[in-house]
Design a protein around this motif. Sequence first.
Motif, PDB file in Angstrom:
ATOM      1  N   THR A 103       5.447   5.008 -12.418  1.00  0.00           N
ATOM      2  CA  THR A 103       5.641   5.146 -10.969  1.00  0.00           C
ATOM      3  C   THR A 103       5.097   3.929 -10.226  1.00  0.00           C
ATOM      4  OG1 THR A 103       5.493   7.561 -11.116  1.00  0.00           O
ATOM      5  CG2 THR A 103       5.126   6.563  -8.952  1.00  0.00           C
ATOM      6  N   LEU A 104       3.874   3.512 -10.589  1.00  0.00           N
ATOM      7  CA  LEU A 104       3.252   2.382  -9.911  1.00  0.00           C
ATOM      8  C   LEU A 104       3.992   1.075 -10.183  1.00  0.00           C
ATOM      9  CD1 LEU A 104      -0.537   3.179 -10.480  1.00  0.00           C
ATOM     10  CD2 LEU A 104       0.802   3.503  -8.397  1.00  0.00           C
ATOM     11  N   ARG A 105       4.406   0.854 -11.451  1.00  0.00           N
ATOM     12  CA  ARG A 105       5.086  -0.404 -11.750  1.00  0.00           C
ATOM     13  C   ARG A 105       6.486  -0.440 -11.110  1.00  0.00           C
ATOM     14  NH1 ARG A 105       9.810  -1.012 -14.235  1.00  0.00           N
ATOM     15  NH2 ARG A 105       9.081  -2.871 -15.341  1.00  0.00           N
ATOM     16  N   ARG A 106       7.135   0.728 -10.989  1.00  0.00           N
ATOM     17  CA  ARG A 106       8.450   0.762 -10.331  1.00  0.00           C
ATOM     18  C   ARG A 106       8.316   0.380  -8.861  1.00  0.00           C
ATOM     19  NH1 ARG A 106       9.199   5.976  -9.871  1.00  0.00           N
ATOM     20  NH2 ARG A 106       9.687   6.213 -12.076  1.00  0.00           N
ATOM     21  N   ASN A 107       7.350   0.975  -8.175  1.00  0.00           N
ATOM     22  CA  ASN A 107       7.143   0.667  -6.762  1.00  0.00           C
ATOM     23  C   ASN A 107       6.718  -0.788  -6.562  1.00  0.00           C
ATOM     24  OD1 ASN A 107       7.772   3.301  -6.057  1.00  0.00           O
ATOM     25  ND2 ASN A 107       5.644   3.981  -6.174  1.00  0.00           N
ATOM     26  N   TYR A 108       5.918  -1.280  -7.488  1.00  0.00           N
ATOM     27  CA  TYR A 108       5.437  -2.659  -7.375  1.00  0.00           C
ATOM     28  C   TYR A 108       6.589  -3.656  -7.544  1.00  0.00           C
ATOM     29  CZ  TYR A 108       2.030  -6.465  -7.770  1.00  0.00           C
ATOM     30  OH  TYR A 108       1.283  -7.596  -7.548  1.00  0.00           O
ATOM     31  N   VAL A 109       7.470  -3.373  -8.493  1.00  0.00           N
ATOM     32  CA  VAL A 109       8.624  -4.255  -8.724  1.00  0.00           C
ATOM     33  C   VAL A 109       9.587  -4.197  -7.536  1.00  0.00           C
ATOM     34  CG1 VAL A 109      10.664  -4.616 -10.159  1.00  0.00           C
ATOM     35  CG2 VAL A 109       8.454  -4.180 -11.235  1.00  0.00           C
ATOM     36  N   LEU A 110       9.840  -2.993  -7.019  1.00  0.00           N
ATOM     37  CA  LEU A 110      10.754  -2.848  -5.885  1.00  0.00           C
ATOM     38  C   LEU A 110      10.221  -3.546  -4.638  1.00  0.00           C
ATOM     39  CD1 LEU A 110      11.894   0.872  -6.277  1.00  0.00           C
ATOM     40  CD2 LEU A 110      13.222  -1.188  -6.746  1.00  0.00           C
ATOM     41  N   SER A 111       8.907  -3.591  -4.488  1.00  0.00           N
ATOM     42  CA  SER A 111       8.318  -4.243  -3.314  1.00  0.00           C
ATOM     43  C   SER A 111       8.243  -5.755  -3.471  1.00  0.00           C
ATOM     44  CB  SER A 111       6.918  -3.686  -3.047  1.00  0.00           C
ATOM     45  OG  SER A 111       6.037  -4.036  -4.104  1.00  0.00           O
ATOM     46  N   ARG A 112       8.626  -6.268  -4.668  1.00  0.00           N
ATOM     47  CA  ARG A 112       8.601  -7.705  -4.950  1.00  0.00           C
ATOM     48  C   ARG A 112       7.222  -8.309  -4.660  1.00  0.00           C
ATOM     49  NH1 ARG A 112      12.628  -6.106  -6.915  1.00  0.00           N
ATOM     50  NH2 ARG A 112      14.692  -7.087  -6.936  1.00  0.00           N
ATOM     51  N   SER A 113       6.187  -7.585  -5.074  1.00  0.00           N
ATOM     52  CA  SER A 113       4.824  -8.042  -4.857  1.00  0.00           C
ATOM     53  C   SER A 113       4.489  -9.177  -5.820  1.00  0.00           C
ATOM     54  CB  SER A 113       3.850  -6.884  -5.051  1.00  0.00           C
ATOM     55  OG  SER A 113       4.103  -5.858  -4.100  1.00  0.00           O
ATOM     56  N   PRO A 114       3.407  -9.924  -5.562  1.00  0.00           N
ATOM     57  CA  PRO A 114       3.075 -11.086  -6.409  1.00  0.00           C
ATOM     58  C   PRO A 114       2.945 -10.714  -7.889  1.00  0.00           C
ATOM     59  CG  PRO A 114       1.723 -11.082  -4.429  1.00  0.00           C
ATOM     60  CD  PRO A 114       2.471  -9.781  -4.427  1.00  0.00           C
ATOM     61  N   GLY A 115       3.616 -11.478  -8.737  1.00  0.00           N
ATOM     62  CA  GLY A 115       3.538 -11.280 -10.177  1.00  0.00           C
ATOM     63  C   GLY A 115       4.441 -10.195 -10.720  1.00  0.00           C
ATOM     64  N   TYR A 116       5.310  -9.606  -9.875  1.00  0.00           N
ATOM     65  CA  TYR A 116       6.161  -8.510 -10.336  1.00  0.00           C
ATOM     66  C   TYR A 116       7.089  -8.939 -11.476  1.00  0.00           C
ATOM     67  CZ  TYR A 116      10.456 -10.324  -8.247  1.00  0.00           C
ATOM     68  OH  TYR A 116      11.570 -11.089  -7.968  1.00  0.00           O
ATOM     69  N   GLU A 117       7.406 -10.241 -11.551  1.00  0.00           N
ATOM     70  CA  GLU A 117       8.337 -10.705 -12.577  1.00  0.00           C
ATOM     71  C   GLU A 117       7.784 -10.547 -13.985  1.00  0.00           C
ATOM     72  OE1 GLU A 117       5.912 -14.197 -11.062  1.00  0.00           O
ATOM     73  OE2 GLU A 117       7.052 -12.521 -10.188  1.00  0.00           O
ATOM     74  N   TYR A 118       6.458 -10.375 -14.118  1.00  0.00           N
ATOM     75  CA  TYR A 118       5.878 -10.166 -15.447  1.00  0.00           C
ATOM     76  C   TYR A 118       6.095  -8.737 -15.952  1.00  0.00           C
ATOM     77  CZ  TYR A 118       3.552 -14.617 -14.589  1.00  0.00           C
ATOM     78  OH  TYR A 118       3.297 -15.932 -14.323  1.00  0.00           O
ATOM     79  N   LEU A 119       6.425  -7.831 -15.039  1.00  0.00           N
ATOM     80  CA  LEU A 119       6.791  -6.469 -15.431  1.00  0.00           C
ATOM     81  C   LEU A 119       8.294  -6.470 -15.681  1.00  0.00           C
ATOM     82  CD1 LEU A 119       4.654  -4.540 -12.786  1.00  0.00           C
ATOM     83  CD2 LEU A 119       4.030  -5.125 -15.133  1.00  0.00           C
ATOM     84  N   ASP A 120       8.673  -7.037 -16.820  1.00  0.00           N
ATOM     85  CA  ASP A 120      10.065  -7.430 -17.030  1.00  0.00           C
ATOM     86  C   ASP A 120      10.862  -6.487 -17.929  1.00  0.00           C
ATOM     87  OD1 ASP A 120       8.728  -7.933 -19.360  1.00  0.00           O
ATOM     88  OD2 ASP A 120       9.324 -10.037 -19.543  1.00  0.00           O
ATOM     89  N   ASP A 121      10.295  -5.344 -18.276  1.00  0.00           N
ATOM     90  CA  ASP A 121      11.019  -4.433 -19.171  1.00  0.00           C
ATOM     91  C   ASP A 121      11.759  -3.385 -18.352  1.00  0.00           C
ATOM     92  OD1 ASP A 121      12.009  -2.991 -21.249  1.00  0.00           O
ATOM     93  OD2 ASP A 121      10.103  -2.667 -22.262  1.00  0.00           O
ATOM     94  N   GLU A 141       0.831  -1.200   0.000  1.00  0.00           N
ATOM     95  CA  GLU A 141       0.000   0.000   0.000  1.00  0.00           C
ATOM     96  C   GLU A 141       0.868   1.254   0.000  1.00  0.00           C
ATOM     97  OE1 GLU A 141      -3.546   2.091   2.640  1.00  0.00           O
ATOM     98  OE2 GLU A 141      -2.909   0.031   3.055  1.00  0.00           O
ATOM     99  N   LYS A 142       1.912   1.244   0.805  1.00  0.00           N
ATOM    100  CA  LYS A 142       2.785   2.399   0.867  1.00  0.00           C
ATOM    101  C   LYS A 142       3.547   2.594  -0.434  1.00  0.00           C
ATOM    102  CE  LYS A 142       6.350   4.572   3.701  1.00  0.00           C
ATOM    103  NZ  LYS A 142       7.194   4.459   4.904  1.00  0.00           N
ATOM    104  N   SER A 143       3.893   1.495  -1.092  1.00  0.00           N
ATOM    105  CA  SER A 143       4.692   1.573  -2.311  1.00  0.00           C
ATOM    106  C   SER A 143       3.922   2.175  -3.474  1.00  0.00           C
ATOM    107  CB  SER A 143       5.197   0.185  -2.703  1.00  0.00           C
ATOM    108  OG  SER A 143       4.102  -0.619  -3.120  1.00  0.00           O
ATOM    109  N   THR A 144       2.585   2.203  -3.378  1.00  0.00           N
ATOM    110  CA  THR A 144       1.793   2.737  -4.473  1.00  0.00           C
ATOM    111  C   THR A 144       1.483   4.222  -4.309  1.00  0.00           C
ATOM    112  OG1 THR A 144      -0.259   2.094  -3.363  1.00  0.00           O
ATOM    113  CG2 THR A 144       0.700   0.513  -4.904  1.00  0.00           C
ATOM    114  N   MET A 145       2.044   4.860  -3.260  1.00  0.00           N
ATOM    115  CA  MET A 145       1.769   6.276  -3.011  1.00  0.00           C
ATOM    116  C   MET A 145       2.381   7.130  -4.115  1.00  0.00           C
ATOM    117  SD  MET A 145       2.343   6.507   1.109  1.00  0.00           S
ATOM    118  CE  MET A 145       2.023   8.277   1.107  1.00  0.00           C
ATOM    119  N   TRP A 146       1.622   8.138  -4.549  1.00  0.00           N
ATOM    120  CA  TRP A 146       2.111   9.060  -5.571  1.00  0.00           C
ATOM    121  C   TRP A 146       1.389  10.385  -5.418  1.00  0.00           C
ATOM    122  CZ3 TRP A 146      -1.925  10.344  -8.926  1.00  0.00           C
ATOM    123  CH2 TRP A 146      -3.006   9.453  -8.961  1.00  0.00           C
ATOM    124  N   LYS A 147       2.027  11.450  -5.869  1.00  0.00           N
ATOM    125  CA  LYS A 147       1.482  12.794  -5.733  1.00  0.00           C
ATOM    126  C   LYS A 147       1.088  13.335  -7.109  1.00  0.00           C
ATOM    127  CE  LYS A 147       4.158  13.925  -1.588  1.00  0.00           C
ATOM    128  NZ  LYS A 147       5.139  14.856  -0.976  1.00  0.00           N
TER     129      LYS A 147
END
Length: 541
Positions: free
Chosen positions: A296-314, A9-15
């Motif tokens: 921004t969202l995909r970067r935070n999601y990958v850094l948090s190693r959330s489920p399925g992050y490996e599919y964001l592979d670019d 939840e925190k990793s998805t924060m954006w302004k």
Amino acid sequence: MMIPSERREKSTMWKRKELKKNARRSIRQNYWRMVSVCFLIALLTASYPLATAFLGVHPLSHIDTISNLHQTFETETTSQILEETATRLFHNTDIENLYQNPSATYTNLLVDLYADSTSTFFAVLKIFNTFLDEHFDFIVFILGISAILAFLYRIFVNNILIIGEKRFFLESKNYKDTRISKIFFLYKLHYIRRPAFTMFFRSLYQFLWNFTVIGGIYKHYEYWMIPYILAENPRISKKNAFFLSRQLSNHNKKKLLLLDLSFLGWKMLSLLSLGLVDFLYVNPYMATCKAELYLTLRRNYVLSRSPGYEYLDDSYLEHIPSEDELLISKALYDDSEGPYTQTSYFAPDQYPVFLFSVQPPFSAVRSPVNPVRKYDLWSCIFLFHAFSIFGWIVENLIHLLKTGEFSFDGAVFFPWAPMYGIFGILLLLFMKKLIPKPELVFFLNFAVYTLIEYLASWILELGYSLKVTAYSDYLFTLNEHTYIGGSAVFALLGCAFLYYLAPKWTEAFSHLKKNIRIVLCILLSLIFLGFVFKISLPYIW
């Protein structure tokens, strides 16, 4: 210690303010390409219907004044289709009075501005209206074929180009020289079926959820990330694409809604300008903001190693490789004998396509087009005819999309539209030195075409009593001889001709034997001059 759900939840924060600031910075770096991409997407997918009002391919471009917005449009619009369906279904006086109410005029106007009357849904509605009217004839068959074609177009063209648009804006964030042709990247990769399949179900689910209204709004933001995910990884399965979109939008739906509402002022300004502001700024601005948000969202999601992050592979969307990294990667790639080993082209300011997860077949890889080249006499003659015929086809396709029928009005040199050919040759002669400055080329294209069309229309009307262009019902005209929106379209077509079409057509033309090239040019010129003589003969005598 932070638990995983809190971390996600925190990793998805954006302004929002920071997002828009970054978007404005990106637009300044790549403004005209972004405008061009939104222009093409508006024409090919109707994703930006308000912009087409200014560009001249929307019924709202054919109105006299703001006070006459309620007059009947040239074609059957979305609101008219809905009105016809409601009237036929209910045969109720209250329904008819409702649509005749002046307040309904402006509601219909908004429906027509933000809906696509050429979509599959409205094609089916037209067939339904015909059945209710008991006209079981050949027209129903034609409408059925049209609905099928609209359905196929939506799946294999519309949705694929939308993914391509997202890819362009994702890459242009960090790669300044991202090409406009990036919107066709899935076609170049020959990778269509899986993304088309996923986008089809996205559209289907969204359509069904829209009947619940609130559920439709909720699912709109839940499915919002799917085109971006497919733009990053076209190989992803439908199940994983929907899962990741749901995860990325989790705890963000309200903020996404507020982001859309924050553009309301710009949209009102676009409405008052009948799409001019949409065309020049709002569409690129909104598209850039949303691409920034996804990154921004995909970067935070990958850094948090959330489920399925490996599919964001670019990773190259975020990490710009250095020149040394590129050289090493290219050397290793060449050893693997991939499809790009046949080209010596290597551009540091562009995304390293040879490292993308999906590689095209060898036959799809071509060396980049070089707009700075020489054109001999026969090439110029051929390009005049090629661009004239191309222009005639474009004019008729636009008319077909607007009215559902071909028109030969104004095509006095069938099948030539010589204005296109004349303008194209002038570009080759006088714009060659300005090719490194596309912004200046666009403005000069706009000014030169406006002047040429105005003078040509004035001369034909004065000398031959021919009114080739009919702009009496358009807004933004110069004495009804030229249409400003049309000039903007033509300026972009001129850029496409100068930077891409002319070099490609000349390359194909040069592959012919010299004698064949000469005979072809002479034959085309004689046929064209025959039309000119036929038209001029009554006035000469």
